[in-house]
Design a protein around this motif. Structure first.
Motif, PDB file in Angstrom:
ATOM      1  N   SER A  27       0.826  -1.204   0.000  1.00  0.00           N
ATOM      2  CA  SER A  27       0.000   0.000   0.000  1.00  0.00           C
ATOM      3  C   SER A  27       0.863   1.259   0.000  1.00  0.00           C
ATOM      4  CB  SER A  27      -0.929  -0.010   1.219  1.00  0.00           C
ATOM      5  OG  SER A  27      -1.686   1.171   1.283  1.00  0.00           O
ATOM      6  N   GLN A  28       1.881   1.270   0.830  1.00  0.00           N
ATOM      7  CA  GLN A  28       2.775   2.422   0.904  1.00  0.00           C
ATOM      8  C   GLN A  28       3.483   2.687  -0.413  1.00  0.00           C
ATOM      9  OE1 GLN A  28       5.302   1.198   4.119  1.00  0.00           O
ATOM     10  NE2 GLN A  28       3.711   1.507   5.690  1.00  0.00           N
ATOM     11  N   ARG A  29       3.654   1.641  -1.210  1.00  0.00           N
ATOM     12  CA  ARG A  29       4.378   1.771  -2.472  1.00  0.00           C
ATOM     13  C   ARG A  29       3.443   1.833  -3.671  1.00  0.00           C
ATOM     14  NH1 ARG A  29       9.565   1.500  -1.402  1.00  0.00           N
ATOM     15  NH2 ARG A  29      10.138   1.192  -3.576  1.00  0.00           N
ATOM     16  N   GLY A  30       2.161   2.057  -3.407  1.00  0.00           N
ATOM     17  CA  GLY A  30       1.222   2.353  -4.486  1.00  0.00           C
ATOM     18  C   GLY A  30       0.607   1.174  -5.196  1.00  0.00           C
ATOM     19  N   VAL A  31       0.795  -0.038  -4.670  1.00  0.00           N
ATOM     20  CA  VAL A  31       0.203  -1.213  -5.312  1.00  0.00           C
ATOM     21  C   VAL A  31      -1.322  -1.166  -5.154  1.00  0.00           C
ATOM     22  CG1 VAL A  31       0.067  -3.740  -5.286  1.00  0.00           C
ATOM     23  CG2 VAL A  31       2.268  -2.597  -4.953  1.00  0.00           C
ATOM     24  N   LYS A  32      -2.022  -1.427  -6.242  1.00  0.00           N
ATOM     25  CA  LYS A  32      -3.489  -1.408  -6.233  1.00  0.00           C
ATOM     26  C   LYS A  32      -4.100  -2.808  -6.234  1.00  0.00           C
ATOM     27  CE  LYS A  32      -3.489   3.056  -6.477  1.00  0.00           C
ATOM     28  NZ  LYS A  32      -3.802   3.847  -5.252  1.00  0.00           N
ATOM     29  N   VAL A  33      -3.383  -3.770  -6.805  1.00  0.00           N
ATOM     30  CA  VAL A  33      -3.851  -5.155  -6.856  1.00  0.00           C
ATOM     31  C   VAL A  33      -2.683  -6.044  -6.434  1.00  0.00           C
ATOM     32  CG1 VAL A  33      -4.837  -7.009  -8.268  1.00  0.00           C
ATOM     33  CG2 VAL A  33      -5.414  -4.608  -8.755  1.00  0.00           C
ATOM     34  N   LEU A  34      -2.915  -6.891  -5.434  1.00  0.00           N
ATOM     35  CA  LEU A  34      -1.840  -7.700  -4.876  1.00  0.00           C
ATOM     36  C   LEU A  34      -2.297  -9.138  -4.691  1.00  0.00           C
ATOM     37  CD1 LEU A  34       1.081  -7.530  -3.525  1.00  0.00           C
ATOM     38  CD2 LEU A  34      -0.165  -7.470  -1.346  1.00  0.00           C
ATOM     39  N   ALA A  35      -1.430 -10.075  -5.086  1.00  0.00           N
ATOM     40  CA  ALA A  35      -1.645 -11.491  -4.769  1.00  0.00           C
ATOM     41  C   ALA A  35      -0.534 -11.954  -3.841  1.00  0.00           C
ATOM     42  CB  ALA A  35      -1.651 -12.331  -6.042  1.00  0.00           C
ATOM     43  N   LEU A  36      -0.895 -12.609  -2.766  1.00  0.00           N
ATOM     44  CA  LEU A  36       0.068 -13.279  -1.899  1.00  0.00           C
ATOM     45  C   LEU A  36       0.193 -14.714  -2.399  1.00  0.00           C
ATOM     46  CD1 LEU A  36       1.903 -13.547   0.580  1.00  0.00           C
ATOM     47  CD2 LEU A  36      -0.152 -13.992   1.946  1.00  0.00           C
ATOM     48  N   THR A  37       1.431 -15.129  -2.713  1.00  0.00           N
ATOM     49  CA  THR A  37       1.658 -16.443  -3.323  1.00  0.00           C
ATOM     50  C   THR A  37       2.731 -17.194  -2.536  1.00  0.00           C
ATOM     51  OG1 THR A  37       3.244 -15.424  -4.844  1.00  0.00           O
ATOM     52  CG2 THR A  37       0.983 -15.707  -5.635  1.00  0.00           C
ATOM     53  N   ASP A  38       2.446 -17.514  -1.308  1.00  0.00           N
ATOM     54  CA  ASP A  38       3.411 -18.261  -0.511  1.00  0.00           C
ATOM     55  C   ASP A  38       3.610 -19.657  -1.079  1.00  0.00           C
ATOM     56  OD1 ASP A  38       4.496 -16.683   1.644  1.00  0.00           O
ATOM     57  OD2 ASP A  38       2.458 -16.560   2.440  1.00  0.00           O
ATOM     58  N   HIS A  39       4.797 -20.204  -0.839  1.00  0.00           N
ATOM     59  CA  HIS A  39       5.111 -21.535  -1.337  1.00  0.00           C
ATOM     60  C   HIS A  39       4.247 -22.590  -0.650  1.00  0.00           C
ATOM     61  CE1 HIS A  39       8.658 -20.379  -3.642  1.00  0.00           C
ATOM     62  NE2 HIS A  39       9.021 -19.607  -2.634  1.00  0.00           N
ATOM     63  N   ASP A  40       3.452 -23.280  -1.437  1.00  0.00           N
ATOM     64  CA  ASP A  40       2.751 -24.488  -0.988  1.00  0.00           C
ATOM     65  C   ASP A  40       1.898 -24.275   0.261  1.00  0.00           C
ATOM     66  OD1 ASP A  40       4.147 -25.862  -3.053  1.00  0.00           O
ATOM     67  OD2 ASP A  40       5.886 -26.036  -1.742  1.00  0.00           O
ATOM     68  N   ASP A  41       1.417 -23.061   0.475  1.00  0.00           N
ATOM     69  CA  ASP A  41       0.636 -22.777   1.683  1.00  0.00           C
ATOM     70  C   ASP A  41      -0.275 -21.574   1.447  1.00  0.00           C
ATOM     71  OD1 ASP A  41      -0.301 -22.788   4.319  1.00  0.00           O
ATOM     72  OD2 ASP A  41       1.693 -23.135   5.171  1.00  0.00           O
ATOM     73  N   VAL A  42      -1.477 -21.666   1.974  1.00  0.00           N
ATOM     74  CA  VAL A  42      -2.446 -20.569   1.836  1.00  0.00           C
ATOM     75  C   VAL A  42      -2.820 -19.979   3.193  1.00  0.00           C
ATOM     76  CG1 VAL A  42      -3.411 -21.426  -0.337  1.00  0.00           C
ATOM     77  CG2 VAL A  42      -4.353 -22.263   1.835  1.00  0.00           C
ATOM     78  N   ALA A  43      -2.035 -20.294   4.227  1.00  0.00           N
ATOM     79  CA  ALA A  43      -2.402 -19.898   5.588  1.00  0.00           C
ATOM     80  C   ALA A  43      -2.370 -18.396   5.807  1.00  0.00           C
ATOM     81  CB  ALA A  43      -1.483 -20.586   6.602  1.00  0.00           C
ATOM     82  N   GLY A  44      -1.665 -17.657   4.977  1.00  0.00           N
ATOM     83  CA  GLY A  44      -1.578 -16.213   5.172  1.00  0.00           C
ATOM     84  C   GLY A  44      -2.634 -15.409   4.458  1.00  0.00           C
ATOM     85  N   LEU A  45      -3.491 -16.056   3.684  1.00  0.00           N
ATOM     86  CA  LEU A  45      -4.404 -15.317   2.827  1.00  0.00           C
ATOM     87  C   LEU A  45      -5.454 -14.530   3.604  1.00  0.00           C
ATOM     88  CD1 LEU A  45      -4.945 -17.822  -0.129  1.00  0.00           C
ATOM     89  CD2 LEU A  45      -3.294 -15.949   0.071  1.00  0.00           C
ATOM     90  N   ASP A  46      -6.005 -15.099   4.659  1.00  0.00           N
ATOM     91  CA  ASP A  46      -7.040 -14.391   5.415  1.00  0.00           C
ATOM     92  C   ASP A  46      -6.496 -13.102   6.034  1.00  0.00           C
ATOM     93  OD1 ASP A  46      -8.951 -16.256   4.801  1.00  0.00           O
ATOM     94  OD2 ASP A  46      -8.852 -17.301   6.730  1.00  0.00           O
TER      95      ASP A  46
END
Length: 285
Positions: A27-46
């Protein structure tokens, strides 16, 4: 510059920022659309999704899946996935189960060249989920003076043919693509230049990928030169693959591209987000 970043990592896998911190930096760097793509894990998405709502960022559920194809390790991004899709959820859990054994094998290889304590040293960098990868070994090796930075430590120790390499069988390409598409997402080959495949083998990979239902190719990546960007854009146009872009951000001092600093997509390419609900002005700074 693009304000869309569809490839980055948090402490859930091998990044140095928590999911919330990662989104705040974006957000601080102006990103408007972001995907979190952790290796083999979705635990951080929420956590990332909740923070993105607070920061007025459009958040895309993502993951980076480790795949074995013809004896090589390939990474496939799942973008706009349903993380609760049971085959995907179960498949990722099975991959994670194998990571600790691979880490012990890497440590054993490093011990053969006189580098002791690497398993414990690498694990000191692992987040709360306990998911260990080569980046954690790289941090251990750097802090103990075996290499000066991420690029050199991988080149010297952690790739095929080097002292810290350990072969491991991941998910099949067909499995990864099926998990992603079955969850409603886009399957995207991540940073294709990293695999050093050569022209003919790259064509074979992309042919197999398309035949299995893969839909995208990561054209903009910190791993790509401008010449490679144009080459991969040509492959995408020829095969009618959607194109993606991502910093592969792991931390402020470890990544070539920071969040919010991606170049424009090549002309004539259809972005992977073309039918997603994203802000109309997200693709320009």
């Amino acid at each position: 510059m693009l304000n869309i970043d569809l490839h980055c990592h948090s402490t859930v896998s091998d990044g140095v920022l928590t999911p919330a911190q990662l989104v705040q930096r974006a957000s601080q760097r102006g990103v408007k659309v972001l995907a979190l793509t952790d290796h083999d894990d979705v635990a951080g998405l929420d956590e990332a999704c909740m923070t993105a709502a607070e920061e007025n960022i459009t958040f895309i559920n993502g993951v980076e899946i480790s795949v074995s194809w013809r004896g090589r390790t390939i990474h496939v991004l799942g973008l706009n996935i349903d993380p609760n899709y049971q085959p995907l959820f179960d498949g990722l859990a099975a991959i994670r189960d194998g990571r600790t054994q691979r880490a012990r094998n890497i440590a054993a290889e490093l011990e053969k060249v006189g580098i002791d304590g690497s398993f414990e040293g690498a694990f000191a960098h692992v987040g709360a989920r306990g998911l260990i990868g080569r980046t954690h070994f790289a941090r251990f090796l750097i802090e103990n003076g075996y290499a000066r930075d991420m690029k050199s430590v991988f080149k010297k120790y952690l790739v095929k043919g080097k002292p810290g390499y350990a072969h491991h069988e991941w998910a099949a390409l067909s499995e990864a693509v099926n998990w992603i598409t079955g969850s409603g997402g886009n399957a995207v080959i991540a940073h294709p230049a990293r695999y050093n495949l050569g022209k003919n083998v790259l064509n074979d990979l992309l042919d197999d990928f398309c035949a299995l239902g893969g839909t995208g190719l990561e054209v903009i990546s910190a791993s790509h030169t401008q010449q490679q960007v144009e080459i991969f854009a040509g492959h995408a146009r020829m095969r009618k693959l959607l194109v993606s872009c991502g910093s592969d951000f792991h931390g402020p001092d470890e990544s070539f591209y920071d969040l919010g600093k991606l170049p424009e997509l090549p002309a004539g390419c259809v972005p992977v987000w073309h039918d997603w609900k994203v802000p109309e002005n997200a693709a320009a700074s």
